[in-house]
Design a protein around this motif. Structure first.
Motif, PDB file in Angstrom:
ATOM      1  N   ALA A  85       0.834  -1.205   0.000  1.00  0.00           N
ATOM      2  CA  ALA A  85       0.000   0.000   0.000  1.00  0.00           C
ATOM      3  C   ALA A  85       0.867   1.252   0.000  1.00  0.00           C
ATOM      4  O   ALA A  85       0.595   2.207  -0.743  1.00  0.00           O
ATOM      5  CB  ALA A  85      -0.934  -0.009   1.203  1.00  0.00           C
ATOM      6  N   GLN A  86       1.932   1.245   0.812  1.00  0.00           N
ATOM      7  CA  GLN A  86       2.835   2.399   0.839  1.00  0.00           C
ATOM      8  C   GLN A  86       3.576   2.543  -0.486  1.00  0.00           C
ATOM      9  O   GLN A  86       3.770   3.657  -0.975  1.00  0.00           O
ATOM     10  CB  GLN A  86       3.831   2.264   1.993  1.00  0.00           C
ATOM     11  N   ALA A  87       3.973   1.434  -1.075  1.00  0.00           N
ATOM     12  CA  ALA A  87       4.682   1.483  -2.352  1.00  0.00           C
ATOM     13  C   ALA A  87       3.768   1.991  -3.463  1.00  0.00           C
ATOM     14  O   ALA A  87       4.208   2.737  -4.340  1.00  0.00           O
ATOM     15  CB  ALA A  87       5.233   0.103  -2.688  1.00  0.00           C
ATOM     16  N   LYS A  88       2.509   1.601  -3.424  1.00  0.00           N
ATOM     17  CA  LYS A  88       1.555   2.067  -4.439  1.00  0.00           C
ATOM     18  C   LYS A  88       1.293   3.557  -4.298  1.00  0.00           C
ATOM     19  O   LYS A  88       1.039   4.232  -5.296  1.00  0.00           O
ATOM     20  CB  LYS A  88       0.244   1.286  -4.337  1.00  0.00           C
ATOM     21  N   ASP A 139       2.085   2.939 -10.378  1.00  0.00           N
ATOM     22  CA  ASP A 139       1.993   1.652 -11.078  1.00  0.00           C
ATOM     23  C   ASP A 139       3.261   0.836 -10.823  1.00  0.00           C
ATOM     24  O   ASP A 139       4.133   0.737 -11.695  1.00  0.00           O
ATOM     25  CB  ASP A 139       1.793   1.885 -12.574  1.00  0.00           C
ATOM     26  N   PRO A 140       3.381   0.236  -9.629  1.00  0.00           N
ATOM     27  CA  PRO A 140       4.604  -0.519  -9.327  1.00  0.00           C
ATOM     28  C   PRO A 140       4.737  -1.792 -10.156  1.00  0.00           C
ATOM     29  O   PRO A 140       5.839  -2.311 -10.318  1.00  0.00           O
ATOM     30  CB  PRO A 140       4.489  -0.831  -7.841  1.00  0.00           C
ATOM     31  N   GLY A 141       3.651  -2.279 -10.717  1.00  0.00           N
ATOM     32  CA  GLY A 141       3.721  -3.474 -11.547  1.00  0.00           C
ATOM     33  C   GLY A 141       4.466  -3.230 -12.844  1.00  0.00           C
ATOM     34  O   GLY A 141       4.978  -4.163 -13.463  1.00  0.00           O
ATOM     35  N   ASN A 164       5.718  -9.753  -4.474  1.00  0.00           N
ATOM     36  CA  ASN A 164       4.648 -10.547  -5.108  1.00  0.00           C
ATOM     37  C   ASN A 164       3.342  -9.765  -5.193  1.00  0.00           C
ATOM     38  O   ASN A 164       2.635  -9.837  -6.188  1.00  0.00           O
ATOM     39  CB  ASN A 164       4.451 -11.852  -4.352  1.00  0.00           C
ATOM     40  N   LYS A 165       3.021  -9.018  -4.127  1.00  0.00           N
ATOM     41  CA  LYS A 165       1.813  -8.212  -4.142  1.00  0.00           C
ATOM     42  C   LYS A 165       1.925  -7.078  -5.154  1.00  0.00           C
ATOM     43  O   LYS A 165       0.944  -6.732  -5.827  1.00  0.00           O
ATOM     44  CB  LYS A 165       1.503  -7.675  -2.753  1.00  0.00           C
ATOM     45  N   LEU A 166       3.104  -6.502  -5.299  1.00  0.00           N
ATOM     46  CA  LEU A 166       3.310  -5.421  -6.265  1.00  0.00           C
ATOM     47  C   LEU A 166       3.236  -5.955  -7.705  1.00  0.00           C
ATOM     48  O   LEU A 166       2.773  -5.256  -8.606  1.00  0.00           O
ATOM     49  CB  LEU A 166       4.648  -4.721  -6.026  1.00  0.00           C
ATOM     50  N   MET A 167       3.698  -7.157  -7.906  1.00  0.00           N
ATOM     51  CA  MET A 167       3.644  -7.754  -9.253  1.00  0.00           C
ATOM     52  C   MET A 167       2.200  -8.068  -9.640  1.00  0.00           C
ATOM     53  O   MET A 167       1.863  -8.049 -10.816  1.00  0.00           O
ATOM     54  CB  MET A 167       4.493  -9.041  -9.319  1.00  0.00           C
TER      55      MET A 167
END
Length: 118
Positions: free
Chosen positions: A70-73, A78-80, A113-116
């Motif tokens: 959530a923090q990375a997003k 668009d971290p993916g 994995n969640k970011l991907m």
């Protein structure tokens, strides 16, 4: 004297008759007390300390990875779309939980994995 001997024999006979009635139940009770915990542990009805620790750790890692992603997003919309190394750096940055100086590797991997997945 023979009447005392007869009473003793009668008392012993009654006790022996009661024991022959109760003995199979007593044997089954002992077998159940020994085999019950062994069977229920084998079937998986008991929670051992090791399995509880693993479940607790997996739950904590998952919760921390959700916070990390959530923090990375929020930082990167668009971290993916990032390449693997940039996504890893982003995850390592946000996987450090309050009160810690470094990120747990399990949290970092789960966060990646969640970011991907996004």
């Amino acid at each position: 004297m023979s009447s005392t001997h007869d009473l003793k024999t009668t008392w012993q006979d009654r006790l022996a008759a009661q024991w022959t009635t109760v003995k199979p139940l007593a044997i089954m009770l002992v077998i159940g007390l020994i085999a019950g915990p062994l069977i229920s542990n084998y079937v998986g009805w008991q929670v051992t300390r090791g399995s509880a620790d693993r479940q607790s750790n997996a739950s904590a890692v998952d919760q921390q990875a959700m916070i990390c992603s959530a923090q990375a997003k929020l930082e990167n919309g668009d971290p993916g779309a990032l390449d693997w190394s940039a996504r890893r750096e982003l995850a390592e940055k946000h996987a450090v939980m309050p009160g810690r100086t470094t990120a747990d590797s399990g949290v970092v991997n789960a966060c990646i994995n969640k970011l991907m997945a996004t």
